[in-house]
Design a protein around this motif. Structure first.
Motif, PDB file in Angstrom:
ATOM      1  N   ARG A   1       0.845  -1.198   0.000  1.00 30.61           N
ATOM      2  CA  ARG A   1       0.000   0.000   0.000  1.00 30.61           C
ATOM      3  C   ARG A   1       0.880   1.248   0.000  1.00 30.61           C
ATOM      4  O   ARG A   1       1.727   1.411   0.883  1.00 30.61           O
ATOM      5  N   VAL A   2       0.637   2.119  -0.969  1.00 28.96           N
ATOM      6  CA  VAL A   2       1.488   3.297  -1.164  1.00 28.96           C
ATOM      7  C   VAL A   2       0.645   4.562  -1.062  1.00 28.96           C
ATOM      8  O   VAL A   2      -0.399   4.678  -1.728  1.00 28.96           O
ATOM      9  N   ALA A   3       1.085   5.515  -0.240  1.00 25.92           N
ATOM     10  CA  ALA A   3       0.458   6.830  -0.140  1.00 25.92           C
ATOM     11  C   ALA A   3       1.379   7.863  -0.768  1.00 25.92           C
ATOM     12  O   ALA A   3       2.553   7.951  -0.413  1.00 25.92           O
ATOM     13  N   VAL A   4       0.846   8.632  -1.712  1.00 25.31           N
ATOM     14  CA  VAL A   4       1.614   9.683  -2.391  1.00 25.31           C
ATOM     15  C   VAL A   4       0.965  11.010  -2.058  1.00 25.31           C
ATOM     16  O   VAL A   4      -0.237  11.191  -2.289  1.00 25.31           O
ATOM     17  N   CYS A   5       1.743  11.944  -1.512  1.00 18.97           N
ATOM     18  CA  CYS A   5       1.187  13.252  -1.150  1.00 18.97           C
ATOM     19  C   CYS A   5       2.012  14.366  -1.770  1.00 18.97           C
ATOM     20  O   CYS A   5       3.202  14.512  -1.477  1.00 18.97           O
ATOM     21  N   ASP A   6       1.369  15.134  -2.647  1.00 21.83           N
ATOM     22  CA  ASP A   6       2.004  16.273  -3.314  1.00 21.83           C
ATOM     23  C   ASP A   6       0.899  17.223  -3.738  1.00 21.83           C
ATOM     24  O   ASP A   6      -0.162  16.786  -4.188  1.00 21.83           O
ATOM     25  N   ASP A   7       1.126  18.518  -3.572  1.00 19.47           N
ATOM     26  CA  ASP A   7       0.068  19.474  -3.911  1.00 19.47           C
ATOM     27  C   ASP A   7      -0.051  19.716  -5.417  1.00 19.47           C
ATOM     28  O   ASP A   7      -0.989  20.368  -5.865  1.00 19.47           O
ATOM     29  N   GLU A   8       0.882  19.189  -6.208  1.00 19.23           N
ATOM     30  CA  GLU A   8       0.833  19.368  -7.662  1.00 19.23           C
ATOM     31  C   GLU A   8       0.279  18.110  -8.326  1.00 19.23           C
ATOM     32  O   GLU A   8       0.863  17.032  -8.222  1.00 19.23           O
ATOM     33  N   ILE A   9      -0.836  18.244  -9.008  1.00 18.16           N
ATOM     34  CA  ILE A   9      -1.488  17.100  -9.633  1.00 18.16           C
ATOM     35  C   ILE A   9      -0.605  16.462 -10.697  1.00 18.16           C
ATOM     36  O   ILE A   9      -0.623  15.246 -10.899  1.00 18.16           O
ATOM     37  N   VAL A  10       0.192  17.285 -11.393  1.00 19.28           N
ATOM     38  CA  VAL A  10       1.091  16.743 -12.417  1.00 19.28           C
ATOM     39  C   VAL A  10       2.101  15.791 -11.786  1.00 19.28           C
ATOM     40  O   VAL A  10       2.389  14.708 -12.328  1.00 19.28           O
TER      41      VAL A  10
ATOM     42  N   LEU B   1      10.333  13.798  -1.456  1.00 19.33           N
ATOM     43  CA  LEU B   1      10.462  14.320  -2.815  1.00 19.33           C
ATOM     44  C   LEU B   1      10.501  15.844  -2.729  1.00 19.33           C
ATOM     45  O   LEU B   1       9.548  16.459  -2.255  1.00 19.33           O
ATOM     46  N   THR B   2      11.595  16.472  -3.183  1.00 21.33           N
ATOM     47  CA  THR B   2      11.689  17.912  -3.015  1.00 21.33           C
ATOM     48  C   THR B   2      12.755  18.513  -3.926  1.00 21.33           C
ATOM     49  O   THR B   2      13.703  17.824  -4.331  1.00 21.33           O
TER      50      THR B   2
ATOM     51  N   ILE C   1       4.388   2.239   2.239  1.00 20.42           N
ATOM     52  CA  ILE C   1       5.333   3.203   1.681  1.00 20.42           C
ATOM     53  C   ILE C   1       4.663   4.568   1.587  1.00 20.42           C
ATOM     54  O   ILE C   1       3.516   4.673   1.130  1.00 20.42           O
ATOM     55  N   TYR C   2       5.385   5.610   2.013  1.00 19.29           N
ATOM     56  CA  TYR C   2       4.916   6.987   1.873  1.00 19.29           C
ATOM     57  C   TYR C   2       5.867   7.745   0.947  1.00 19.29           C
ATOM     58  O   TYR C   2       7.089   7.707   1.145  1.00 19.29           O
ATOM     59  N   LEU C   3       5.312   8.439  -0.042  1.00 24.04           N
ATOM     60  CA  LEU C   3       6.074   9.326  -0.920  1.00 24.04           C
ATOM     61  C   LEU C   3       5.575  10.746  -0.636  1.00 24.04           C
ATOM     62  O   LEU C   3       4.451  11.108  -1.015  1.00 24.04           O
ATOM     63  N   LEU C   4       6.410  11.537   0.030  1.00 23.17           N
ATOM     64  CA  LEU C   4       5.963  12.822   0.551  1.00 23.17           C
ATOM     65  C   LEU C   4       6.743  13.994  -0.042  1.00 23.17           C
ATOM     66  O   LEU C   4       7.981  14.016   0.029  1.00 23.17           O
ATOM     67  N   ASP C   5       6.007  14.940  -0.603  1.00 24.63           N
ATOM     68  CA  ASP C   5       6.628  16.208  -0.975  1.00 24.63           C
ATOM     69  C   ASP C   5       6.986  16.952   0.315  1.00 24.63           C
ATOM     70  O   ASP C   5       6.283  16.830   1.326  1.00 24.63           O
ATOM     71  N   ILE C   6       8.058  17.697   0.317  1.00 22.19           N
ATOM     72  CA  ILE C   6       8.418  18.477   1.503  1.00 22.19           C
ATOM     73  C   ILE C   6       7.474  19.655   1.680  1.00 22.19           C
ATOM     74  O   ILE C   6       6.966  19.916   2.763  1.00 22.19           O
ATOM     75  N   PHE C   7       7.204  20.367   0.594  1.00 23.37           N
ATOM     76  CA  PHE C   7       6.371  21.566   0.671  1.00 23.37           C
ATOM     77  C   PHE C   7       4.977  21.231   0.145  1.00 23.37           C
ATOM     78  O   PHE C   7       4.719  21.321  -1.062  1.00 23.37           O
ATOM     79  N   ILE C   8       4.072  20.884   1.035  1.00 26.56           N
ATOM     80  CA  ILE C   8       2.719  20.490   0.628  1.00 26.56           C
ATOM     81  C   ILE C   8       1.756  21.638   0.860  1.00 26.56           C
ATOM     82  O   ILE C   8       1.202  22.214  -0.070  1.00 26.56           O
ATOM     83  N   ASP C   9       1.544  22.002   2.105  1.00 29.74           N
ATOM     84  CA  ASP C   9       0.667  23.121   2.459  1.00 29.74           C
ATOM     85  C   ASP C   9       1.131  23.639   3.814  1.00 29.74           C
ATOM     86  O   ASP C   9       2.334  23.694   4.062  1.00 29.74           O
ATOM     87  N   GLU C  10       0.201  23.957   4.708  1.00 27.20           N
ATOM     88  CA  GLU C  10       0.626  24.465   6.016  1.00 27.20           C
ATOM     89  C   GLU C  10       1.360  23.407   6.847  1.00 27.20           C
ATOM     90  O   GLU C  10       2.064  23.732   7.798  1.00 27.20           O
ATOM     91  N   LEU C  11       1.197  22.153   6.473  1.00 26.25           N
ATOM     92  CA  LEU C  11       1.917  21.075   7.144  1.00 26.25           C
ATOM     93  C   LEU C  11       2.876  20.443   6.147  1.00 26.25           C
ATOM     94  O   LEU C  11       2.471  19.974   5.090  1.00 26.25           O
ATOM     95  N   SER C  12       4.153  20.425   6.477  1.00 29.04           N
ATOM     96  CA  SER C  12       5.157  19.937   5.533  1.00 29.04           C
ATOM     97  C   SER C  12       5.248  18.419   5.561  1.00 29.04           C
ATOM     98  O   SER C  12       4.753  17.743   6.472  1.00 29.04           O
TER      99      SER C  12
END
Length: 232
Positions: A3-12, A86-87, A55-66
């Motif tokens: 199970r993989v969670a991907v979090c990034d504020d950019e849809i692309v 990912l940053t 597995i978590y794939l996390l952007d550093i700069f997402i929103d008010e919570l990094s």
């Protein structure tokens, strides 16, 4: 399936990462992913409370919570899941080290670097297995494939979906060797894998192969919490 969670504020970027994960799975037949994408930290954290991700794939700069803060919360809950940052910034290596982050991948994402990181991480999951030995052979079983273990005098029966194995061991020894928090003891004679629980009532647990076990009094709430975390 991982199970993989991907979090990034950019849809692309979300689409790119999903495509890369799917490409990796196609080229590595033993690996499959259940991918969920999130564009904001709040939705991801809400989901984490209800289910487990490997597995978590996390952007550093997402929103008010990094992504760093999200990783801190993941680790605060005791999770040993793999995390990749990912940053485009190089300012968070120290945080990544403290949080035991698996990889720190710079944007724009290079497929070769991404696939290399996945290979290493997926190998760790493949190594997370149980070696069964008798006088004739040795068989290595992924922990996730074990449905339950059942005590029978001096022997223990280990059941997967397609096979059964008998080993000479105490239940405590088995619990020590099956070092994964998705195993749950039902009294002293049964150890079940919550990944394979089909249903729970106040009196019984039904596994997804149809096996039914009695549920000790007072255990329903805790077991249901684990089943919800790992299988929803």
């Amino acid at each position: 399936m991982l199970r993989v969670a991907v979090c990034d504020d950019e849809i692309v970027t979300l689409k790119q990462i999903t495509h890369l994960l799917q490409t990796f799975a196609r080229e590595n037949k033993r690996i499959s992913f259940d991918i969920e994408s999130f564009q904001d930290s709040a939705t991801l954290l809400s989901s984490i409370k209800k289910k487990h991700f490997d597995i978590y794939l996390l952007d550093i700069f997402i929103d008010e919570l990094s992504g760093v803060e999200i990783a801190r919360q993941i680790r605060a809950d005791g999770s040993k899941s793999e995390i990749i940052f990912l940053t485009a910034s190089e300012d968070y290596y120290r945080d990544a080290y403290k949080l035991k982050v698996s990889r720190y991948i710079a944007k724009p994402i290079e497929p070769e670097e991404f696939f290399e990181a996945l290979s290493i991480i997926c190998q760790r999951f493949e190594d997370d297995s149980f070696l069964i030995q008798d006088g004739k052979c040795a068989v290595r079983i992924p922990l996730r494939d074990i449905l339950y273990c059942e005590s029978a005098e001096h022997y223990k029966k280990i059941v997967t979906r397609n096979e059964e194995f008998v080993v000479r061991s105490t239940m405590q020894e088995l619990i020590s060797r099956l070092a994964a928090d998705f195993f749950y003891p039902l009294g002293k004679r049964i150890l079940i894998n919550v990944l394979h629980v089909k249903s729970v009532t106040s009196e019984h647990v039904t596994m997804d192969n149809g096996q039914i076990f009695s549920l000790p009094r007072g255990e329903m709430r805790r077991l249901c919490e684990l089943v919800q975390k790992y299988t929803i």
